[in-house]
Design a protein around this motif. Structure first.
Motif, PDB file in Angstrom:
ATOM      1  N   GLU A   1      43.858  49.142  31.993  1.00  0.00           N
ATOM      2  CA  GLU A   1      43.855  48.236  33.370  1.00  0.00           C
ATOM      3  C   GLU A   1      42.316  47.330  32.943  1.00  0.00           C
ATOM      4  O   GLU A   1      42.408  46.144  33.057  1.00  0.00           O
ATOM      5  N   ASN A   2      41.343  48.050  32.250  1.00  0.00           N
ATOM      6  CA  ASN A   2      40.163  47.221  31.691  1.00  0.00           C
ATOM      7  C   ASN A   2      40.647  46.391  30.713  1.00  0.00           C
ATOM      8  O   ASN A   2      40.053  45.164  30.926  1.00  0.00           O
ATOM      9  N   ALA A   3      41.487  46.506  29.814  1.00  0.00           N
ATOM     10  CA  ALA A   3      41.998  45.467  29.144  1.00  0.00           C
ATOM     11  C   ALA A   3      42.609  44.057  29.575  1.00  0.00           C
ATOM     12  O   ALA A   3      42.244  43.290  29.323  1.00  0.00           O
TER      13      ALA A   3
ATOM     14  N   PHE B   1      39.359  42.450  31.539  1.00  0.00           N
ATOM     15  CA  PHE B   1      38.743  41.524  30.793  1.00  0.00           C
ATOM     16  C   PHE B   1      38.987  40.723  29.804  1.00  0.00           C
ATOM     17  O   PHE B   1      38.422  39.954  29.382  1.00  0.00           O
ATOM     18  N   SER B   2      40.562  40.663  29.635  1.00  0.00           N
ATOM     19  CA  SER B   2      41.201  39.362  29.056  1.00  0.00           C
ATOM     20  C   SER B   2      40.882  38.162  29.715  1.00  0.00           C
ATOM     21  O   SER B   2      41.174  37.109  29.130  1.00  0.00           O
ATOM     22  N   ARG B   3      40.429  38.219  30.876  1.00  0.00           N
ATOM     23  CA  ARG B   3      40.197  37.132  31.758  1.00  0.00           C
ATOM     24  C   ARG B   3      41.441  36.175  32.213  1.00  0.00           C
ATOM     25  O   ARG B   3      41.374  35.352  32.554  1.00  0.00           O
ATOM     26  N   GLN B   4      42.522  36.978  31.754  1.00  0.00           N
ATOM     27  CA  GLN B   4      44.067  36.039  32.056  1.00  0.00           C
ATOM     28  C   GLN B   4      44.653  36.497  33.170  1.00  0.00           C
ATOM     29  O   GLN B   4      45.674  36.107  33.586  1.00  0.00           O
TER      30      GLN B   4
ATOM     31  N   SER C   1      43.847  37.740  37.258  1.00  0.00           N
ATOM     32  CA  SER C   1      42.541  38.097  38.357  1.00  0.00           C
ATOM     33  C   SER C   1      42.483  39.230  38.851  1.00  0.00           C
ATOM     34  O   SER C   1      43.773  39.822  38.918  1.00  0.00           O
ATOM     35  N   PRO C   2      41.451  39.743  39.278  1.00  0.00           N
ATOM     36  CA  PRO C   2      41.485  41.193  40.116  1.00  0.00           C
ATOM     37  C   PRO C   2      42.472  41.230  41.107  1.00  0.00           C
ATOM     38  O   PRO C   2      42.905  42.217  41.228  1.00  0.00           O
ATOM     39  N   GLN C   3      42.640  40.071  41.902  1.00  0.00           N
ATOM     40  CA  GLN C   3      43.716  39.945  42.959  1.00  0.00           C
ATOM     41  C   GLN C   3      44.957  40.148  42.385  1.00  0.00           C
ATOM     42  O   GLN C   3      45.742  41.037  43.192  1.00  0.00           O
ATOM     43  N   TRP C   4      45.260  39.537  41.133  1.00  0.00           N
ATOM     44  CA  TRP C   4      46.429  39.916  40.910  1.00  0.00           C
ATOM     45  C   TRP C   4      46.999  41.321  40.221  1.00  0.00           C
ATOM     46  O   TRP C   4      47.954  41.943  40.660  1.00  0.00           O
ATOM     47  N   LEU C   5      45.981  41.889  39.784  1.00  0.00           N
ATOM     48  CA  LEU C   5      46.028  43.099  39.253  1.00  0.00           C
ATOM     49  C   LEU C   5      46.164  44.138  40.466  1.00  0.00           C
ATOM     50  O   LEU C   5      46.914  45.179  40.423  1.00  0.00           O
ATOM     51  N   ALA C   6      45.516  43.819  41.380  1.00  0.00           N
ATOM     52  CA  ALA C   6      45.378  44.683  42.622  1.00  0.00           C
ATOM     53  C   ALA C   6      46.937  44.573  43.412  1.00  0.00           C
ATOM     54  O   ALA C   6      47.264  45.841  43.647  1.00  0.00           O
ATOM     55  N   GLU C   7      47.342  43.447  43.246  1.00  0.00           N
ATOM     56  CA  GLU C   7      48.784  43.396  43.853  1.00  0.00           C
ATOM     57  C   GLU C   7      49.687  44.009  43.238  1.00  0.00           C
ATOM     58  O   GLU C   7      50.749  44.630  43.555  1.00  0.00           O
TER      59      GLU C   7
END
Ligand SMILES: [Fe+2]
Ligand SMILES: [Fe+2]
Length: 366
Positions: free
Chosen positions: A120-122, A125-128, A130-136
């Motif tokens: 998840e960190n990878a 932190f890739s910045r590709q 967004s935190p929102q995308w990841l949460a969804e």
């Protein structure tokens, strides 16, 4: 003969032929070994692999321009490891009566949880993404629940042997790309990712070894049912949660093209490696051995299996492995002082053939 015995004497007739181990005794021996192995494993895990998903890696130094293939791979790895709580819950429940197995699964779950957080960190932190995308995405994943691929403990144990080796291979091959040792994906070098992949691959190797040792114990004491479980597991193997993860096909195609994982890798670097470690020459030999075993009539229609099953795998090497495991656990327990209170001893399976002639074996009560 039984007709002339008084009824109370009939109850005393043992169901296991004299000189052989009863299933209850075998189960006791296996459980004692699991317990020792779990304690050894925990001590070693804390001593050598006590890393942290946030603090052990320089996340701020991760590249922001990783290739698309690497991003798809990382997201897939994250998704698979995201089901760690489901894997752990189901497996703990399955083996809850075994102290060694159930406590191990908790420890194992705590290691898998670190893998999920690292991937998840990878991705983050890739910045590709967004935190929102990841949460969804995470919400989508967690809306589905993973369940055991098989109903019984032995099949699931065998499944984890192949699964852990396959996972380790995936991470080792990502490491090759990120260290520049493979050029199947251009511009994939990243030292942070390489360290993450290597660190997690070491954990997966430790998991593989634990489950392998457990399977060897079963193979030694219960050859027939263990070989049958191996055959049925490899006949329908797929990566865990592959049916739950969105875009699995894109992930599978990407890792295949990137040289990370595909059917050939499974055959050569997973199945054949695990077979070698289990004393099995080939899938063909396994199939033939089980088939031949079934064709030999049983002694008297009960659960006894023919001696031919011992020819299906290299039982001598498995016995050596099981003995070595006992020595390892004995050394560990001696250091703690358990040996003075509850000594751990290897007990030979009397069904196993003596010397080189497999056909001199006593009938197995598998
Ligand atoms: Fe993992
Ligand atoms: Fe694992």
């Amino acid at each position: 003969m039984s007709a002339i015995l008084p009824p109370n004497a009939l109850l005393d007739v043992p169901s296991t032929p004299a000189g052989l181990l009863s299933n209850q005794e075998k189960d006791r021996l296996i459980e004692r070994a699991f317990l020792g192995l779990y304690r050894w494993y925990t001590a070693r895990s804390q001593e050598t692999r006590n890393w942290n998903a946030d603090l052990s890696f320089d996340w701020k130094a991760l590249r922001h321009d990783l290739p698309k293939e690497i991003m798809t791979t990382l997201t897939g790895f994250f998704a698979v490891e995201q089901y760690a709580p489901d894997y752990t819950a189901e497996l703990v429940n399955l083996v809850r009566r075994s102290h060694g197995r159930s406590h191990f699964q908790l420890r194992w779950g705590s290691e898998e949880e670190k893998h999920a957080d690292s991937w998840e960190n990878a991705v983050l932190f890739s910045r590709q993404r967004s935190p929102q995308w990841l949460a969804e995405y995470k919400e989508r994943l967690r809306a589905q629940q993973w369940h055991l691929p098989f109903p019984d403990a032995i099949h699931n144990l065998v499944y984890t042997v192949f699964q852990e080796r396959a996972t380790q291979l995936n991470y080792l091959n990502l490491m090759k790309l990120t260290t520049g040792k493979s050029d199947k994906v251009a511009n994939a070098v990243d030292p942070v990712l390489a360290k993450v992949a290597q660190t997690i691959a070491v954990d997966e190797a430790a998991h593989y070894n634990f489950f392998l040792e457990c399977t060897r114990l079963y193979l030694y004491y219960y050859p027939q049912r263990t070989l049958e479980a191996i055959r049925s597991v490899i006949g329908q193997f797929s990566m865990p949660a592959s049916h739950l993860i969105p875009d699995w096909d894109e992930f599978a195609t990407t890792v295949y093209k990137a040289g990370i994982y595909g059917p050939r890798d499974f055959n050569r670097d997973v199945m054949q490696v695990a077979f070698r470690n289990l004393g099995i020459e080939s899938r063909k030999k396994l199939e033939e051995g089980i088939k031949a075993g079934r064709e030999v009539p049983n002694f008297d229609g009960d659960a006894k299996v023919p001696t031919i099953i011992w020819d299906t795998f290299d039982y001598g090497s498995i016995e050596g492995d099981v003995k070595r495991l006992h020595v390892k656990i004995q050394d560990y327990e001696k250091g703690v002082g358990f040996d003075a209170i509850d000594p751990f001893e290897f007990v030979e399976n009397p069904e196993a053939p003596k010397g080189n002639n497999a056909h001199t074996a006593a009938p197995a009560a598998d």
